[in-house]
Design an enzyme around this catalytic site. Structure first.
Site, mmCIF file in Angstrom:
data_model
loop_
_atom_site.group_PDB
_atom_site.id
_atom_site.type_symbol
_atom_site.label_atom_id
_atom_site.label_comp_id
_atom_site.label_asym_id
_atom_site.label_seq_id
_atom_site.Cartn_x
_atom_site.Cartn_y
_atom_site.Cartn_z
ATOM 1 N N ILE A 155 0.663 -1.001 0.322
ATOM 2 C CA ILE A 155 -0.017 0.250 -0.124
ATOM 3 C C ILE A 155 1.031 1.447 0.110
ATOM 4 O O ILE A 155 1.361 1.531 1.153
ATOM 5 C CB ILE A 155 -0.637 0.173 1.081
ATOM 6 C CG1 ILE A 155 -2.105 1.513 1.309
ATOM 7 C CG2 ILE A 155 -0.108 0.038 2.668
ATOM 8 C CD1 ILE A 155 -2.841 1.159 2.045
ATOM 9 N N SER A 156 0.793 2.289 -1.618
ATOM 10 C CA SER A 156 1.681 3.359 -0.945
ATOM 11 C C SER A 156 1.717 4.137 -0.187
ATOM 12 O O SER A 156 0.771 4.382 0.625
ATOM 13 C CB SER A 156 0.900 3.883 -2.536
ATOM 14 O OG SER A 156 1.668 3.492 -3.725
#
Length: 223
Positions: A59-60
């Protein structure tokens, strides 16, 4: 569990990093990032860091999500194509800002989990597809905006073709190696594509085809 202080601290950090779009900041603040983060990392959900979500994906970090979303210049009129659903977090932020979001993920196990979370959160303007993101979604093109959350060496022609010729915008990380990746904004005007380099980034590579996730659902981190 996150507190209002966690959210405010993150938004202030994003402002300090140069994010100024109030709508983007509001979307980041309103989306419960902890829902998209594995239970093991729940206490870090509102820190400005990337976290693993399984199957070699992440997840960025919120700063990158905010930067890409701001660069996309999304409005409530726009139909947006997202390549790489991943955790579903970027999709949630975009869906707060656009008319309809179409999102493609090559890992069916990740897509199923993201779709479940997003529907539980009440999103009704997102359409999901397990598929090859490099091919886009031609039957629904053109798209006002396209965002790519994995890095090819060059922008896939299929995606460029599916961008609206009337000021369509694509935001995409590109680079032949992880160390050479940069974020680009590509704006289409008819047959002309104007490119603007935005920032150095690091993403997983954009791969063709659909992954074989047989049995992987049970091995994904618990959310």
């Amino acid at each position: 569990m996150p507190t209002d202080a966690n959210r405010i601290r993150l938004v202030l950090a994003l402002r300090s990093a140069g994010i100024t779009d109030a709508a983007v900041l509001g979307a980041i603040e309103s989306v419960p990032r902890e829902r998209f983060v594995p239970e093991t990392f729940r206490d870090q959900a509102w820190e400005d860091i990337a976290l693993p979500i399984g199957l070699g994906q992440t997840i960025s970090q919120p700063r990158v999500v905010a930067m890409m979303t701001e660069a996309l210049r999304v409005s409530k009129r726009h139909r947006v194509l997202e390549i790489g659903t991943g955790s579903g977090y970027q999709a949630a932020v975009l869906a707060r800002l656009c008319r309809r979001l179409y999102t493609i993920e090559r890992h069916p196990a990740l897509l199923a989990r993201a779709e479940s979370i997003l529907k539980e959160l009440g999103f009704t303007n997102i359409v999901f597809r397990a598929g090859d993101g490099m091919q886009g979604w031609p039957e629904l093109a053109p798209f006002d905006r396209i965002i790519v959350t994995a890095a090819p060496a060059e922008a896939p022609k299929a995606l460029l073709d599916q961008l609206s010729p009337e000021s369509g915008i694509m935001v995409i990380p590109m680079g032949k190696t992880a160390d050479s990746q940069h974020l680009w904004r590509i704006t289409r005007q008819g047959d002309r594509y104007d490119r603007e380099q935005l920032a150095a980034v690091r993403f997983v590579p954009l791969l063709p085809g659909v992954a074989d996730d047989s049995g992987e659902e049970s091995r994904l981190p618990r959310l």
